[in-house]
Design a protein around this motif. Structure first.
Motif, PDB file in Angstrom:
ATOM      1  N   ARG A  57       0.858  -1.185   0.000  1.00 21.10           N
ATOM      2  CA  ARG A  57       0.000   0.000   0.000  1.00 21.10           C
ATOM      3  C   ARG A  57       0.897   1.240   0.000  1.00 21.10           C
ATOM      4  O   ARG A  57       1.967   1.251   0.640  1.00 21.10           O
ATOM      5  N   ILE A  58       0.446   2.267  -0.724  1.00 21.38           N
ATOM      6  CA  ILE A  58       1.219   3.509  -0.828  1.00 21.38           C
ATOM      7  C   ILE A  58       0.299   4.670  -0.447  1.00 21.38           C
ATOM      8  O   ILE A  58      -0.778   4.822  -1.030  1.00 21.38           O
ATOM      9  N   PRO A  59       0.687   5.495   0.542  1.00 14.29           N
ATOM     10  CA  PRO A  59      -0.176   6.606   0.955  1.00 14.29           C
ATOM     11  C   PRO A  59      -0.288   7.666  -0.145  1.00 14.29           C
ATOM     12  O   PRO A  59       0.526   7.716  -1.072  1.00 14.29           O
ATOM     13  N   LYS A  60      -1.310   8.500  -0.037  1.00  8.66           N
ATOM     14  CA  LYS A  60      -1.521   9.586  -1.003  1.00  8.66           C
ATOM     15  C   LYS A  60      -0.256  10.430  -1.122  1.00  8.66           C
ATOM     16  O   LYS A  60       0.313  10.856  -0.121  1.00  8.66           O
ATOM     17  N   GLY A  61       0.208  10.637  -2.355  1.00  9.68           N
ATOM     18  CA  GLY A  61       1.399  11.448  -2.585  1.00  9.68           C
ATOM     19  C   GLY A  61       2.708  10.719  -2.337  1.00  9.68           C
ATOM     20  O   GLY A  61       3.781  11.291  -2.533  1.00  9.68           O
ATOM     21  N   GLY A  62       2.649   9.427  -1.917  1.00  7.58           N
ATOM     22  CA  GLY A  62       3.868   8.680  -1.598  1.00  7.58           C
ATOM     23  C   GLY A  62       4.380   7.860  -2.770  1.00  7.58           C
ATOM     24  O   GLY A  62       3.830   7.893  -3.873  1.00  7.58           O
ATOM     25  N   GLN A  63       5.455   7.113  -2.530  1.00  5.84           N
ATOM     26  CA  GLN A  63       6.014   6.237  -3.548  1.00  5.84           C
ATOM     27  C   GLN A  63       6.684   5.039  -2.876  1.00  5.84           C
ATOM     28  O   GLN A  63       7.009   5.072  -1.694  1.00  5.84           O
TER      29      GLN A  63
END
Length: 543
Positions: free
Chosen positions: A162-168
């Motif tokens: 899973r990748i948070p909003k705005g993350g990578q």
């Protein structure tokens, strides 16, 4: 007998050539596809289509079609992207002498993720590489998975997450055994049913150079921007984007590079990318449209019974974008304007004449509202009953002495007014179409028109001192033309159409125009047969 033998030999020779030609033609294949909307099946234009291996790109036309021809027989990956739609990836096998179908439906929706590179190259010495999965969703966390179809000679550090909003998330890719030289395949990343792929290959020798490849798009619509100038630093390389908005820089040493983009009508933008040996770094960049701004030359206009004509200019402050303008319908009932809408060229301006349509019985005020690209500005207008204005008293306008040479009995011209405001004189006349029928292509040729149809006549303006005015502006039914651009509009049957001629830099000593000639043309002449191609107004007084 010899003749028959020679004929047989010749036929066999020709057949052999034809067979060879056919064999040569069948060594390659093609991909032809139709891209449609997933909701209604309508064709989609402006879709960016990329092909790997090969690095070819195409853009769908208005019919939604694209094609790649002369392809070596093998398996290819086609990736399709368009703003407002989810990216789609298809694997297509090309067979020699055949056309493979590349039909794809795109689903409308927010693009949720992107990949930092589009390809990875491994060799005997380069055994490890990596790529990033970027969450570009504007509102939510995403879940990703790497499908198990990647080559067996590779391993990935994570197969889901899973990748948070705005993350990578950085994914490490390792060569776990040595395949045959030229081995290739794909790493497929899936998010919410949408997939993107990275092309991977194994080279014989160590690869020391990398590439940057990407698309330049409008940040609002997602549409491709062609003819954008893309420059690379260090290296001082530059390219221009194609019709699909794509660009590419190859043979780059490993390191960090800045890609700068400039495009007419858009704000410039730059991004920094890391380039690694054997990798193609994804370098997509979005440009924001340049802010539209304009000004009005005057914000106050004062009218009196004798001061019945004023003017102001609409000025385009953008040096690179044309803009559409219009005057909103909230205009005071006692005023009229020479034009209600039009186009301003970059750094251009338009003079708007404002006149009293009727004389109010008492003091009045109101606003003229001008709108450009959703932004509005206003001119405050006032009428003072009993005011003397510039004329010192009420002057009755009389145009009965004007001599008019009509161009045809079916087109009657009449004078409305000829009024001065400062050094500008505005001449207004009506053209009444009475029997020509609707003329869809009615032309007026300005004094310095750069084009002139055969047997056409240019307009001409001469004052009482015999001075000529080649830079006059002519307005007709909502359209305008400068001194060199022909104006074309509809001349409806049975309707009086207004023509406004704005004449600048007129000396105060000028009291009349000895000639105002309008060069007119009803196209095609073979249908309308105007007797003359001009209308003359002689001895026109200035008030």
């Amino acid at each position: 007998m010899k003749m028959i033998f020679k004929a047989i030999v010749f036929i066999a020779f020709v057949a052999g050539i034809a067979a060879c030609t056919k064999d040569e033609a069948e060594t390659t294949g093609s991909i032809i596809g139709l891209v449609t909307r997933g909701d209604n099946g309508e064709p989609l234009d402006g879709v960016s289509v990329s092909l790997n291996p090969g690095g070819k790109t195409a853009t769908t036309g208005s019919d939604g079609r694209y094609e790649f021809v002369s392809l070596e027989p093998q398996q290819y990956t086609v990736q399709l992207m368009k703003g407002g739609y989810k990216t789609s990836t298809r694997r297509i096998t090309v067979v020699a002498g055949e056309v493979a179908s590349g039909d794809v439906q795109l689903t409308a929706g927010e693009e949720e993720f992107d990949l930092s590179v589009s390809s990875l190259t491994f060799s005997e010495s380069k055994t490890t590489s990596s790529f990033d999965i970027l969450n570009i969703s504007v509102s939510k966390e995403i879940s990703f998975s790497i499908l198990a179809s990647y080559p067996s000679w590779l391993s990935v550090s994570e197969k889901s997450g899973r990748i948070p909003k705005g993350g990578q998330r950085s994914i490490v890719v390792k060569k776990i055994n040595t395949p045959a030289v030229g081995s290739e395949g794909y790493i497929t990343v899936e998010v919410a049913g949408s997939t993107k792929q990275i092309y991977v290959t194994y080279a014989a020798a160590a690869v020391t150079k990398g590439s940057v490849s990407g698309f330049i798009r409008d940040s609002d619509s997602g549409s491709a921007l062609k003819n954008a100038n893309v420059s690379l630093s260090p290296g001082e390389k530059s390219v221009t984007t194609g019709s699909d908005g794509s660009y590419r820089f190859d043979n780059l040493e490993s390191g960090t590079y800045t890609v700068s983009v400039a495009c007419s009508g858009y704000k410039s933008n730059s991004k920094t990318f890391a380039v690694a040996a054997g990798e193609v770094t994804s370098g997509d960049i979005a440009l924001s449209p340049e802010a539209v701004d304009f000004r009005l030359s005057k914000t106050e206009l004062a009218f009196t019974a004798s001061g019945r004509l004023q003017s102001f200019d609409i000025v385009n402050l953008s040096s690179s974008r044309s803009v559409e303008w219009k005057i909103l319908g909230s205009l005071p009932a006692w005023l009229s304007v020479s034009e209600n809408s039009g186009t301003l060229l970059p750094s251009g301006q338009r003079a708007i004449s404002v006149s009293l349509k009727s004389t109010p019985a008492k003091d009045e005020q109101g606003y003229i509202t001008v709108e450009v690209a959703g932004s509005t500005k206003q001119v405050h207008v006032t009428f003072t009953a009993g005011g003397s204005g510039d004329g010192g008293g009420d002057v009755k306008e009389d145009y009965s002495s004007v001599q008019i040479s009509q161009c045809d009995t079916r087109l009657k011209a009449s004078v409305v007014s000829c009024q001065r405001v400062g050094s500008t004189v505005v001449f207004t006349c009506n053209l009444l179409n009475n029997g020509l029928g609707d003329v869809n292509d009615f032309r007026i040729y300005p004094p310095s028109s750069s084009s002139l149809i055969s047997d056409g006549v240019r307009s001409k303006i001469i004052d009482d001192s015999q001075s000529d005015y080649p830079d006059a502006t002519i307005s007709f039914r909502g359209g305008s033309a400068s001194s060199y651009r022909t104006i074309i509009g509809l001349l409806p049957d049975g309707v009086a159409s207004k023509v406004v001629v704005t004449i600048g830099n007129v000396p105060g000593s000028v009291k009349k125009f000895s000639l105002i000639k309008l060069g007119v043309y009803a196209y095609p002449d073979s249908q309308y047969h105007l007797v003359n191609k001009y209308i003359d107004f002689k001895n026109v007084p200035v008030y």
